[in-house]
Design an enzyme around this catalytic site. Structure first.
Site, PDB file in Angstrom:
ATOM      1  N   PHE A 111      45.471  44.190  -0.945  1.00 30.91           N
ATOM      2  CA  PHE A 111      44.536  43.537  -1.860  1.00 30.91           C
ATOM      3  C   PHE A 111      43.096  43.567  -1.371  1.00 30.91           C
ATOM      4  CE2 PHE A 111      44.981  39.956   0.998  1.00 30.91           C
ATOM      5  CZ  PHE A 111      43.854  39.161   0.808  1.00 30.91           C
ATOM      6  N   LYS A 112      42.911  43.789  -0.081  1.00 34.70           N
ATOM      7  CA  LYS A 112      41.551  43.813   0.456  1.00 34.70           C
ATOM      8  C   LYS A 112      40.715  44.939  -0.162  1.00 34.70           C
ATOM      9  CE  LYS A 112      42.780  40.469   3.168  1.00 34.70           C
ATOM     10  NZ  LYS A 112      42.788  40.424   4.611  1.00 34.70           N
ATOM     11  N   ASP A 113      41.373  45.987  -0.660  1.00 33.31           N
ATOM     12  CA  ASP A 113      40.639  47.079  -1.311  1.00 33.31           C
ATOM     13  C   ASP A 113      39.868  46.601  -2.535  1.00 33.31           C
ATOM     14  OD1 ASP A 113      41.467  49.175   0.399  1.00 33.31           O
ATOM     15  OD2 ASP A 113      43.356  49.376  -0.691  1.00 33.31           O
ATOM     16  N   THR A 146      42.434  43.627   6.341  1.00 37.05           N
ATOM     17  CA  THR A 146      40.974  43.703   6.194  1.00 37.05           C
ATOM     18  C   THR A 146      40.411  44.852   7.020  1.00 37.05           C
ATOM     19  OG1 THR A 146      40.619  41.381   5.666  1.00 37.05           O
ATOM     20  CG2 THR A 146      38.798  42.518   6.709  1.00 37.05           C
TER      21      THR A 146
END
Length: 498
Positions: A111-113, A146
């Site tokens: 999800f960090k993308d 991250t």
């Protein structure tokens, strides 16, 4: 304008907040006021693509960016081909009224993308406005996802360097490979002896060290952050909760104005804080459900108002949540305290000195009204993965499984059947050993990481993301290990500063 959580007298533009990353007083930047999102504005977003929704939402927060600048940042982040699903953040219904918000279709499968594909565009645009041609040094502490997402986002971006620290034994083998094989001429990676909290504390100390800042200035450099302490990381995360609601309304799953619940697996409190900000804007959200693993400091805090990191630290199968110091909680407390910077400074000083603090009764009441919280251990995590795959045909990773288990606990306790969005934060193939154990109960002893990925693909009949499979042939570039006390020396060495 943006204030510091530790000094309400600070007033900087969004470009300055993004460039600095963290306030000089150690506080985090927050908007002076949260912009409003009306039902009419949500209605106007319904027919739009994710990219167009992102432009509309971010324009409310980044008011010193021109329309052309914001268009370039958002379009660059979500350009065709960067995400393997054209909708960017699709919803998957796994049970009536229960939806997985899949946030892992980007280049690093996490999800960090969603934010870290955009942050380089935001940061380079912001720095041109505020510091001219100085080199921005991105300093990152990571619990796994991250680091790779930031490295990939900032790889060979002109005018930047990025240095990532990760806990030596606190990430999955796939996460470690993603970082240590990273390409790019402006990147550096180092393991740290200790856990994520040690890495994060070390990074924060370097950030606020005046002597280090002076050395960087002499070389035309300055620090910024890609962690969620940087507002430029957090703001794009608000978008996907608003977009998910739009998709539910557009598909007739909920009626415009009706509430949803949101469940988030979290360690550093950034992802669920983004959902809180979406709610604060006016998104119809009933309950925010905070899911933790065995490092359940947030569960205890949200239930009691006492934050106490003086407890055993567990290395779990959901390593990105193995955190005992949740930095973004400071932003929430600043908001709930009526922006009382003195009170927040007191809490943070107590945390630094004693490892704990207790909020007042008024804040406790607000926390209780906004949040529910729960946690689950590794056994329950794997059971949830196995049962969900067997009964629903849906394969989730170890972090998403924590959220699903906590949600099921919540429903059993409350009977609440409000339509619910669960943040699905990573591809199951990033944690193949644990997921394979959950769905196949196979002995993976002696199997290398890519054999596990292949076996998981075979037994689930799902294809592993190419971004992970392609790591097999990449050479390891970074093998250094340091301690918390030698991080500063490593940073200066990586930057070529004596």
């Amino acid at each position: 304008m943006y204030q510091s959580t530790r000094d309400s007298g600070v007033a900087v533009s969004s470009a300055q907040a993004i460039t600095q990353g963290i306030s000089a007083d150690g506080g985090l930047f927050v908007p002076q006021s949260i912009p409003e999102l009306t039902n009419e504005e949500i209605k106007a977003l319904l027919p739009l693509s994710y990219v167009e929704r992102a432009k509309a939402v971010l324009a409310k927060f980044l008011t010193d960016f021109t329309k052309e600048e914001l268009d370039a940042c958002v379009s660059g982040a979500y350009a065709p081909g960067k995400f393997d699903d054209e909708s960017v953040a699709p919803l998957a219904e796994i049970a009536p009224g229960v939806y997985m918000l899949e946030l892992w279709h980007g280049p690093t499968c996490a999800f960090k993308d969603m934010a870290l594909q955009m942050l380089p565009f935001l940061l380079t645009t912001a720095s041109r406005k505020t510091v001219g041609d100085k080199t921005i040094v991105i300093l990152v502490a990571t619990s796994g996802d991250t680091g790779k997402a930031a490295l990939e986002g900032f790889k060979d971006v002109d005018g930047t360097k990025i240095l990532v620290f990760y806990p030596q034994d606190g990430v999955s083998p796939m996460q470690k490979l993603q970082m240590t094989t990273q390409e790019g001429g402006n990147v550096g990676v180092c393991a740290i002896k200790g856990n994520f909290d040690d890495a994060q504390t070390g990074v924060k100390a370097i950030f606020t060290d005046e002597a280090v800042a002076k050395k960087l200035k002499q070389h035309g450099m300055l620090f910024s952050s890609a962690n969620s302490i940087n507002w430029g990381r957090l703001a794009p995360q608000i978008v996907y909760y608003i977009s998910a609601y739009c998709d539910l309304v557009k598909e007739g799953k909920v009626t415009l104005g009706d509430p949803i619940n949101i469940v988030v697996p979290t360690g550093n409190f950034g992802n669920i804080l983004a959902a809180y900000y979406a709610k604060s804007m006016g998104l119809p959200v009933a309950k925010l459900i905070c899911a933790s693993n065995s490092n359940n400091v947030l569960t205890d805090f949200l239930k009691t108002g006492v934050y106490d990191r003086n407890r055993p630290f567990f290395t779990t199968v959901s390593p990105s949540m193995d955190i005992l110091i949740s930095s973004n909680l400071e932003r929430l407390l600043y908001d709930l305290s009526g922006r009382d910077d003195k009170k927040i400074r007191g809490y943070m000083e107590s945390l630094a000195k004693t490892g704990r603090y207790e909020v007042d009764d008024a804040i406790k009441a607000k926390l209780n009204a906004l949040f529910c919280a729960g946690f689950c251990d590794d056994t329950a995590t794997k059971e949830t993965i196995g049962e969900t795959f067997q009964s629903r045909g849906y394969l989730c990773d170890t972090h998403t499984a924590v959220a699903l288990h906590v949600y099921e606990q919540y429903v059993a306790d409350t009977g609440d059947k409000t339509p619910t969005v669960i943040a699905s934060t990573a591809s199951p193939f990033k944690f193949s050993a644990s997921v394979l154990d959950a769905v196949a109960k196979e002995d993976v002893t002696g199997m290398d990481e890519f054999s596990k990925v292949a076996e998981l693909s075979r037994c689930t009949k799902l294809e592993a993301p190419q971004a992970l499979a392609s790591l097999k042939d990449k050479a390891v570039r970074f093998e250094d290990v340091c301690t918390k006390d030698t991080m500063e020396r490593v940073v200066l060495s990586m930057l070529g500063i004596s």
